[in-house]
Write an enzyme that holds these catalytic residues in place. Structure first.
Site, mmCIF file in Angstrom:
data_model
loop_
_atom_site.group_PDB
_atom_site.id
_atom_site.type_symbol
_atom_site.label_atom_id
_atom_site.label_comp_id
_atom_site.label_asym_id
_atom_site.label_seq_id
_atom_site.Cartn_x
_atom_site.Cartn_y
_atom_site.Cartn_z
ATOM 1 N N ILE A 170 0.822 -1.222 0.000
ATOM 2 C CA ILE A 170 0.000 0.000 0.000
ATOM 3 C C ILE A 170 0.860 1.280 0.000
ATOM 4 C CG2 ILE A 170 -2.060 -1.051 1.009
ATOM 5 C CD1 ILE A 170 -1.120 -0.012 3.747
ATOM 6 N N LYS A 196 2.497 -4.913 3.348
ATOM 7 C CA LYS A 196 3.629 -3.995 3.476
ATOM 8 C C LYS A 196 3.154 -2.551 3.314
ATOM 9 C CE LYS A 196 6.608 -1.916 0.902
ATOM 10 N NZ LYS A 196 6.916 -0.666 1.618
ATOM 11 N N ALA A 198 3.800 1.704 3.308
ATOM 12 C CA ALA A 198 4.838 2.533 2.686
ATOM 13 C C ALA A 198 5.871 2.950 3.737
ATOM 14 C CB ALA A 198 4.215 3.755 2.039
ATOM 15 N N SER A 249 2.094 3.630 -7.574
ATOM 16 C CA SER A 249 2.327 4.331 -8.835
ATOM 17 C C SER A 249 2.225 3.386 -10.031
ATOM 18 C CB SER A 249 3.714 4.961 -8.798
ATOM 19 O OG SER A 249 4.678 3.948 -8.639
ATOM 20 N N THR A 250 1.941 3.968 -11.174
ATOM 21 C CA THR A 250 1.847 3.178 -12.408
ATOM 22 C C THR A 250 3.199 2.543 -12.734
ATOM 23 O OG1 THR A 250 0.014 4.502 -13.202
ATOM 24 C CG2 THR A 250 1.288 3.334 -14.884
ATOM 25 N N GLU A 270 -4.093 -0.931 -8.319
ATOM 26 C CA GLU A 270 -4.771 0.376 -8.242
ATOM 27 C C GLU A 270 -3.680 1.410 -8.407
ATOM 28 O OE1 GLU A 270 -7.957 0.727 -7.962
ATOM 29 O OE2 GLU A 270 -8.732 -1.064 -6.969
ATOM 30 N N CYS A 304 -4.998 9.690 -5.538
ATOM 31 C CA CYS A 304 -4.899 9.148 -6.894
ATOM 32 C C CYS A 304 -6.034 9.644 -7.769
ATOM 33 C CB CYS A 304 -4.919 7.633 -6.840
ATOM 34 S SG CYS A 304 -6.271 7.016 -5.835
ATOM 35 N N GLN A 351 8.735 13.657 -2.372
ATOM 36 C CA GLN A 351 7.485 14.041 -3.043
ATOM 37 C C GLN A 351 7.477 15.540 -3.319
ATOM 38 O OE1 GLN A 351 5.465 12.066 -4.426
ATOM 39 N NE2 GLN A 351 4.044 13.636 -5.116
ATOM 40 N N LYS A 354 9.493 16.262 -6.321
ATOM 41 C CA LYS A 354 8.792 15.840 -7.546
ATOM 42 C C LYS A 354 7.764 16.913 -7.964
ATOM 43 C CE LYS A 354 5.694 12.352 -9.256
ATOM 44 N NZ LYS A 354 4.679 11.391 -8.860
ATOM 45 N N GLU A 401 1.000 12.732 -13.693
ATOM 46 C CA GLU A 401 0.414 12.808 -12.358
ATOM 47 C C GLU A 401 1.378 13.580 -11.448
ATOM 48 O OE1 GLU A 401 0.277 9.224 -9.960
ATOM 49 O OE2 GLU A 401 -1.761 9.738 -9.366
HETATM 50 P P1 NAP Z 1 4.871 3.721 -5.138
HETATM 51 O O1 NAP Z 1 6.202 4.326 -5.131
HETATM 52 O O2 NAP Z 1 4.462 2.909 -6.295
HETATM 53 O O3 NAP Z 1 4.753 2.879 -3.808
HETATM 54 C C1 NAP Z 1 3.619 2.128 -3.448
HETATM 55 C C2 NAP Z 1 4.045 0.996 -2.549
HETATM 56 O O4 NAP Z 1 4.861 0.089 -3.293
HETATM 57 C C3 NAP Z 1 4.892 1.435 -1.365
HETATM 58 O O5 NAP Z 1 4.622 0.601 -0.270
HETATM 59 C C4 NAP Z 1 6.291 1.205 -1.902
HETATM 60 O O6 NAP Z 1 7.254 1.093 -0.900
HETATM 61 C C5 NAP Z 1 6.123 -0.080 -2.663
HETATM 62 N N1 NAP Z 1 7.119 -0.331 -3.693
HETATM 63 C C6 NAP Z 1 8.027 0.522 -4.233
HETATM 64 N N2 NAP Z 1 8.764 -0.112 -5.174
HETATM 65 C C7 NAP Z 1 8.318 -1.390 -5.233
HETATM 66 C C8 NAP Z 1 8.659 -2.526 -6.009
HETATM 67 N N3 NAP Z 1 9.606 -2.484 -6.947
HETATM 68 N N4 NAP Z 1 7.979 -3.678 -5.820
HETATM 69 C C9 NAP Z 1 6.993 -3.744 -4.901
HETATM 70 N N5 NAP Z 1 6.625 -2.704 -4.125
HETATM 71 C C10 NAP Z 1 7.267 -1.531 -4.295
HETATM 72 O O7 NAP Z 1 3.729 4.791 -4.980
HETATM 73 P P2 NAP Z 1 3.675 5.948 -3.914
HETATM 74 O O8 NAP Z 1 4.518 7.039 -4.440
HETATM 75 O O9 NAP Z 1 3.904 5.434 -2.562
HETATM 76 O O10 NAP Z 1 2.132 6.330 -3.976
HETATM 77 C C11 NAP Z 1 1.650 7.236 -4.854
HETATM 78 C C12 NAP Z 1 1.033 6.563 -6.053
HETATM 79 O O11 NAP Z 1 -0.003 5.694 -5.655
HETATM 80 C C13 NAP Z 1 0.402 7.535 -6.986
HETATM 81 O O12 NAP Z 1 0.765 7.256 -8.306
HETATM 82 C C14 NAP Z 1 -1.078 7.323 -6.789
HETATM 83 O O13 NAP Z 1 -1.884 7.677 -7.852
HETATM 84 C C15 NAP Z 1 -1.142 5.890 -6.455
HETATM 85 N N6 NAP Z 1 -2.344 5.578 -5.708
HETATM 86 C C16 NAP Z 1 -3.354 4.917 -6.354
HETATM 87 C C17 NAP Z 1 -4.530 4.607 -5.695
HETATM 88 C C18 NAP Z 1 -5.642 3.892 -6.398
HETATM 89 O O14 NAP Z 1 -6.509 3.374 -5.724
HETATM 90 N N7 NAP Z 1 -5.643 3.820 -7.716
HETATM 91 C C19 NAP Z 1 -4.671 4.956 -4.355
HETATM 92 C C20 NAP Z 1 -3.641 5.623 -3.715
HETATM 93 C C21 NAP Z 1 -2.471 5.914 -4.408
HETATM 94 P P3 NAP Z 1 7.955 2.404 -0.308
HETATM 95 O O15 NAP Z 1 6.968 3.494 -0.248
HETATM 96 O O16 NAP Z 1 8.352 1.995 1.024
HETATM 97 O O17 NAP Z 1 9.069 2.700 -1.245
#
Ligand code: NAP
Ligand code: MG
Length: 491
Positions: A170, A196, A198, A249-250, A270, A304, A351, A354, A401
């Site tokens: 998450i 897990k 964040a 993230s995507t 998601e 998001c 962030q 960014k 985004e």
């Molecule tokens: P992120 O960098 O993709 O991280 C999301 C989660 O994945 C965190 O727990 C992160 O750990 C973990 N992670 C990072 N690299 C990974 C890998 N290679 N393999 C597996 N897990 C990994 O996203 P974020 O920056 O935290 O969150 C923002 C993004 O989430 C935005 O793009 C937003 O749009 C999206 N979001 C989408 C929704 C939806 O429902 N569609 C809801 C909320 C957020 P760490 O943070 O500990 O690095």
């Protein structure tokens, strides 16, 4: 003859201000150090490594948190498997439901403490964590508790079986709420879990682990392992899990999809979004302006489904932009624990940088940038609510985004034009339409390719309502009856 008197409009931002109303923190119980929650106990990480979680509003450390390595991930997955085989999959569904009800009630009892911790760890205004994150998290547990023994009615004529062990990852924008979205339906369907959170916001998930202990949830049914991206990747790649549920993230979503190709693990993703909020000339303008503000500045734009692109019909564009600027000038940016605060701290230094990069790109590309003249605290990570006018579809701030309090405004003349522009994005998560005409709502929402569309409102959530995206915003749905599907095998 009487002389016309010119009345100077009130400038609310400088004419008066609210007295500070900070939420108390004396009831909050936090440890200096948090371990991994595996098999019902808090255990030290095998590698002995810890990282700091900080308060982004003060840059001060709140606690040390264990970093799970591959050995710990393996231990957690094995604990979840054992709990699945020996306890959870054998338990009558109504009993599973009772645990979920119990968790929901304890979440409610501890609501104030959880809200304060959420705001301290992540920077979001207490008004949001108190009124949105925590009550909705409890509501998700209540909702899915009700489904646990009614799965036969959810899938009439079919037999549903759990998948086994779910690996759930998450993000940091709604830490407790995302944990609830993931854990509640998985448990209701009879799966066990390794979650897990964040790296920047692990604390409410760890408080949830304490709540699971208090609820007497059998050991191993939910395991919570903290760490950064590498911990998440180790979980995704572990051969012992049957399903991955990811919100983030995507970019990371695509990595996960690649890692899972060729395996028989099920997954839901998601991902990001770039929602269009569309105001037609016949809309109730003041109501729309309030909705636009809520849509993008709510939670500092760390949402998001944030309405980060605004399309205004030409005839009302001047009025809407003037009213948006007036309203933004009254927003209070600052201490997340103050009940008056509208816009809190940006979640992390990374962030913030960014957001700055994308805003600078917007200025370079020729966009007209506007920010209110408000003070922000000297320490901590802050970004003023920002508007961009005179932007083109090709600009990065319109395409990418930002995940920050930045709104890109464009105008349109016809319905066809706005539908085309709104759909001109790789994302498809959410959107909003503001109009007085019901028929126009159905016409436009039918043509916008997004999973969630709000009409004359924005950012409304309910556990009974499915949520999820099209295109690069992900696959699968969470919430509602649809949210049960990713956690069952049907036969
Ligand atoms: P992120 O960098 O993709 O991280 C999301 C989660 O994945 C965190 O727990 C992160 O750990 C973990 N992670 C990072 N690299 C990974 C890998 N290679 N393999 C597996 N897990 C990994 O996203 P974020 O920056 O935290 O969150 C923002 C993004 O989430 C935005 O793009 C937003 O749009 C999206 N979001 C989408 C929704 C939806 O429902 N569609 C809801 C909320 C957020 P760490 O943070 O500990 O690095
Ligand atoms: Mg933090």
């Amino acid at each position: 003859m009487k002389k016309a008197v010119k009345v100077k409009p009130l400038n609310f931002s400088t004419s008066w201000s609210y007295a500070p109303a900070p939420e108390g923190t004396e009831h909050v119980q936090l440890k200096d150090r948090y371990e991994l929650f595996i098999n019902g106990k808090f255990v030290a990480p095998a590698g002995g490594k810890y990282f700091d979680t900080i308060n982004p509003a003060t840059e001060k450390k709140i606690a040390s948190v264990a970093e799970a390595g591959a050995t710990d991930v393996d231990k957690a997955v094995k604990a979840a498997r054992q709990a699945y085989d020996k306890t959870w999959s054998k338990m009558p569904a109504a009993e599973r439901g009772k645990y979920l009800y119990r968790i929901a009630r304890i979440l409610q009892e501890k609501a104030r403490e959880l809200a304060v911790i959420e705001s301290m760890d992540g920077g979001k205004p207490i008004r949001e964590s108190r009124d949105i994150d925590v009550p909705l998290a409890a509501a998700h547990f209540f909702y899915y508790a009700g489904w646990a023994d009614k799965l036969d009615y959810a899938f009439p004529g079919k037999r549903s079986q759990p998948l086994g062990v779910a690996g759930q990852i998450i993000p940091w924008n709604f830490p407790l709420l995302m944990a609830a979205w993931k854990i509640a339906p998985a448990l209701a369907c009879g799966n066990t879990i390794v979650l897990k959170p964040a790296e920047t916001t692990p604390l409410t998930a760890l408080k949830l682990a304490e709540i699971l202990q208090e609820a007497d949830l059998p050991p191993g049914v939910v395991n919570i392992i903290t760490g950064a991206g590498a911990t998440g990747a180790a979980l995704v790649n572990h051969p012992g899990i049957d399903k991955v549920a990811f919100t983030g993230s995507t970019d990371v979503g695509k990595l996960i999809q690649k890692a899972l190709a060729g395996t028989d693990k099920k997954y839901t993703l998601e991902l990001g979004g770039k929602a269009a909020n569309i105001i037609f000339e016949d809309a109730a303008i003041d109501q729309a302006v309030e909705g636009i503000i809520n849509g993008i500045f709510f939670n500092q734009g760390h949402v998001c489904c944030a309405g980060s692109r605004l399309f205004v019909q030409e005839g009302v564009a001047k009025e809407v932009i003037r009213k948006l600027k007036d309203r933004i000038s009254t927003l209070i940016v600052g201490d997340p624990l103050d009940k008056n605060t509208d816009v809190g701290a940006i979640n992390s230094k990374a962030q913030l940088s960014k957001i700055k990069t994308l805003v600078n790109a917007g200025i370079k590309e020729g966009g007209e940038c506007w920010q209110p003249d408000c003070n922000v605290p000297a320490k901590g990570y802050w970004f003023r609510p920002t508007l961009f006018m005179n932007v083109a579809q090709s600009h990065r701030i319109v395409q990418e985004e930002i995940f920050g309090p930045v709104l890109a405004i464009q105008t349109f003349r016809t319905l066809e034009e706005v539908v085309e522009k709104a759909n001109n994005t790789p994302y498809g998560l959410s959107g909003g339409v503001w109009t007085d005409k019901g028929a126009k709502i159905f016409n436009v929402t039918g043509k916008i390719k997004a999973g969630v569309l709000w009409a004359n409102t924005y950012n409304k959530f309910d556990p009974t309502s499915p949520f999820g995206g099209y295109k690069e915003s992900g696959m699968g749905r969470e919430g509602g009856l649809h949210g049960l599907m990713p956690y069952v095998k049907l036969s």
